[in-house]
Motif scaffolding. Structure first.
Motif, mmCIF file in Angstrom:
data_model
loop_
_atom_site.group_PDB
_atom_site.id
_atom_site.type_symbol
_atom_site.label_atom_id
_atom_site.label_comp_id
_atom_site.label_asym_id
_atom_site.label_seq_id
_atom_site.Cartn_x
_atom_site.Cartn_y
_atom_site.Cartn_z
ATOM 1 N N GLN A 1 2.167 -1.569 -30.467
ATOM 2 C CA GLN A 1 1.353 -1.091 -29.256
ATOM 3 C C GLN A 1 1.193 -1.957 -28.015
ATOM 4 O O GLN A 1 0.222 -2.210 -27.580
ATOM 5 C CB GLN A 1 -0.141 -0.689 -29.762
ATOM 6 C CG GLN A 1 -0.135 0.409 -30.646
ATOM 7 C CD GLN A 1 -1.448 0.860 -30.794
ATOM 8 O OE1 GLN A 1 -2.501 0.097 -30.837
ATOM 9 N NE2 GLN A 1 -1.720 2.011 -31.336
ATOM 10 N N VAL A 2 2.604 -2.617 -27.779
ATOM 11 C CA VAL A 2 2.609 -3.598 -26.678
ATOM 12 C C VAL A 2 3.853 -3.079 -25.905
ATOM 13 O O VAL A 2 4.783 -2.129 -26.111
ATOM 14 C CB VAL A 2 3.193 -4.932 -27.309
ATOM 15 C CG1 VAL A 2 1.869 -5.608 -27.973
ATOM 16 C CG2 VAL A 2 4.414 -4.833 -28.035
ATOM 17 N N GLN A 3 3.806 -3.622 -24.646
ATOM 18 C CA GLN A 3 4.884 -3.284 -23.674
ATOM 19 C C GLN A 3 5.882 -4.321 -23.485
ATOM 20 O O GLN A 3 5.545 -5.400 -23.402
ATOM 21 C CB GLN A 3 4.163 -2.842 -22.162
ATOM 22 C CG GLN A 3 3.287 -1.425 -22.147
ATOM 23 C CD GLN A 3 4.254 -0.459 -22.200
ATOM 24 O OE1 GLN A 3 5.389 -0.317 -21.739
ATOM 25 N NE2 GLN A 3 3.600 0.528 -23.107
ATOM 26 N N LEU A 4 7.030 -3.960 -23.971
ATOM 27 C CA LEU A 4 8.178 -4.738 -23.790
ATOM 28 C C LEU A 4 9.401 -4.167 -23.183
ATOM 29 O O LEU A 4 9.515 -3.026 -23.129
ATOM 30 C CB LEU A 4 8.731 -5.194 -25.189
ATOM 31 C CG LEU A 4 7.469 -5.970 -26.142
ATOM 32 C CD1 LEU A 4 8.288 -6.195 -27.362
ATOM 33 C CD2 LEU A 4 7.250 -7.348 -25.732
ATOM 34 N N THR A 5 10.180 -4.926 -22.228
ATOM 35 C CA THR A 5 11.304 -4.319 -21.456
ATOM 36 C C THR A 5 12.448 -4.901 -22.149
ATOM 37 O O THR A 5 12.760 -6.044 -22.409
ATOM 38 C CB THR A 5 11.163 -5.272 -19.976
ATOM 39 O OG1 THR A 5 9.872 -4.828 -19.342
ATOM 40 C CG2 THR A 5 12.651 -4.421 -19.258
ATOM 41 N N HIS A 6 13.226 -3.788 -22.462
ATOM 42 C CA HIS A 6 14.478 -3.819 -23.363
ATOM 43 C C HIS A 6 15.749 -4.503 -22.336
ATOM 44 O O HIS A 6 15.803 -3.766 -21.263
ATOM 45 C CB HIS A 6 15.029 -2.547 -23.909
ATOM 46 C CG HIS A 6 16.157 -2.525 -24.576
ATOM 47 N ND1 HIS A 6 16.949 -1.845 -24.469
ATOM 48 C CD2 HIS A 6 16.709 -3.775 -25.278
ATOM 49 C CE1 HIS A 6 18.257 -1.879 -25.325
ATOM 50 N NE2 HIS A 6 18.029 -3.225 -25.569
#
Length: 330
Positions: free
Chosen positions: A185-190
């Motif tokens: 439940q985290v925001q990561l940028t691919h």
């Protein structure tokens, strides 16, 4: 338990296997050629040099050349999640002389691409699954978090999403990253790359902080301290890097080697599969696998029928997963 969690806990526990494929033409008779092979074989690697697929190809090249009595010429055709190299093989003559070495992205791509220049099941014949390896989450040594728990806390507190690299959109490493985002439940940028090799170069240089990648591609960098490993994707630790913890929930993603342009020339497919499996189960092929320790399946050498069953099972499963995780390419 959600569908995503069920899939993650069950068959995603083996997500990093190499496979061999070839191309198809229903009009060709199913007759074996006793002289096969009588000319060099092209092995199209659908990812760039330096990544795990390329590593597998280089390990197999000499045993295959010696065992088949013909040169095996490796050509790296990376890009678009393996679809560029796959399309080239799918359009090649279905004679057993053009083969494909790729990842399990072969069954992921039909779920995430709106349109492909080939039919995954109709245009390529499975030859054999070759090997498998876990994914690993690595970071540049300067990156503050050193554990999965620290990374989750860091990402949740960050002003902007943390960047993570992968071998490309729809690659097993991309899927592992997206599963990690969902479950953590985290925001990561691919940040997609044209293969694990180029992505590894950038995390080594500090251009990106994080990378999901197959373990064989970065084992040496973990061991010499040039990369920091936060976790392996499997349920259990691996003896390759025993100090690296496993994920709280398994996120392993398969890599395999499918084979030739799908000829439906079953005799040729089975004939080539038998010869290839005999070659890559010899000590010159097995020893490098053992040294790199791809523990999930060292020099698998499965039958075409076994790989075909995997393909048929994974395509619909990935479509369900891609829909739930909202992974798509227009």
């Amino acid at each position: 338990m959600t569908l995503l969690r069920k899939l993650t806990a069950q068959w995603l526990n083996a997500m990093c296997a190499f496979c061999a494929l070839s191309g198809t033409s229903a009009a060709i008779a199913a007759t074996a050629d006793p002289d096969y092979p009588n000319k060099p074989i092209r092995l199209i690697v659908s990812y760039p040099a330096g990544g795990s697929v390329d590593v597998a190809a280089r390990i197999l090249q000499e045993p295959l050349t010696q065992g088949l009595g013909q040169s095996v010429v490796i050509e790296n055709k990376g890009g678009a999640g393996g679809t560029i190299g796959t399309a080239q093989v799918a359009k090649a003559a279905p004679d057993g002389y053009t083969l494909l070495l790729t990842l399990s992205s072969h069954t992921i791509n039909p779920a995430i691409y709106a349109q492909l220049p080939f039919d995954t099941e109709k245009d390529l014949d499975p030859v054999s699954m070759v090997a498998s390896a876990p994914q690993v989450l690595v970071a540049h040594p300067s990156f503050k978090p050193s554990t999965v728990a620290e990374l989750i806390a860091y990402a949740k507190a960050a002003d902007k999403p943390v960047i993570y690299g992968s071998a490309g959109v729809g690659s097993p490493s991309h899927i592992a990253g997206e599963l990690f985002k969902k479950l953590g439940q985290v925001q990561l940028t691919h940040a997609p790359y044209r293969g694990g090799g180029p992505a590894t170069v950038d995390v080594l240089g500090g251009q990106i902080p994080l990378l999901w990648v197959s373990l064989p591609a970065v084992t040496q960098y973990i061991r010499n301290g040039k990369l920091k490993a936060l976790a392996v994707s499997t349920k259990e630790r691996t003896p390759v890097v025993p100090d690296v913890p496993s994920m709280p929930k398994p996120l392993t993603v398969s890599m395999w080697i499918p084979g030739m342009p799908c000829s439906r020339r079953l005799a040729r497919r089975d004939q080539s599969s038998t010869k290839f499996r005999k070659c890559w189960q010899t000590p010159p092929a097995i020893k490098p696998y053992s040294r790199l320790s791809w523990p999930s399946a060292v020099a698998v050498g499965g039958t075409p029928q076994a790989l075909e069953a995997v393909v048929k099972k994974e395509i619909p499963a990935w479509k369900t997963l891609a829909k739930e995780a909202n992974i798509k390419i227009n």
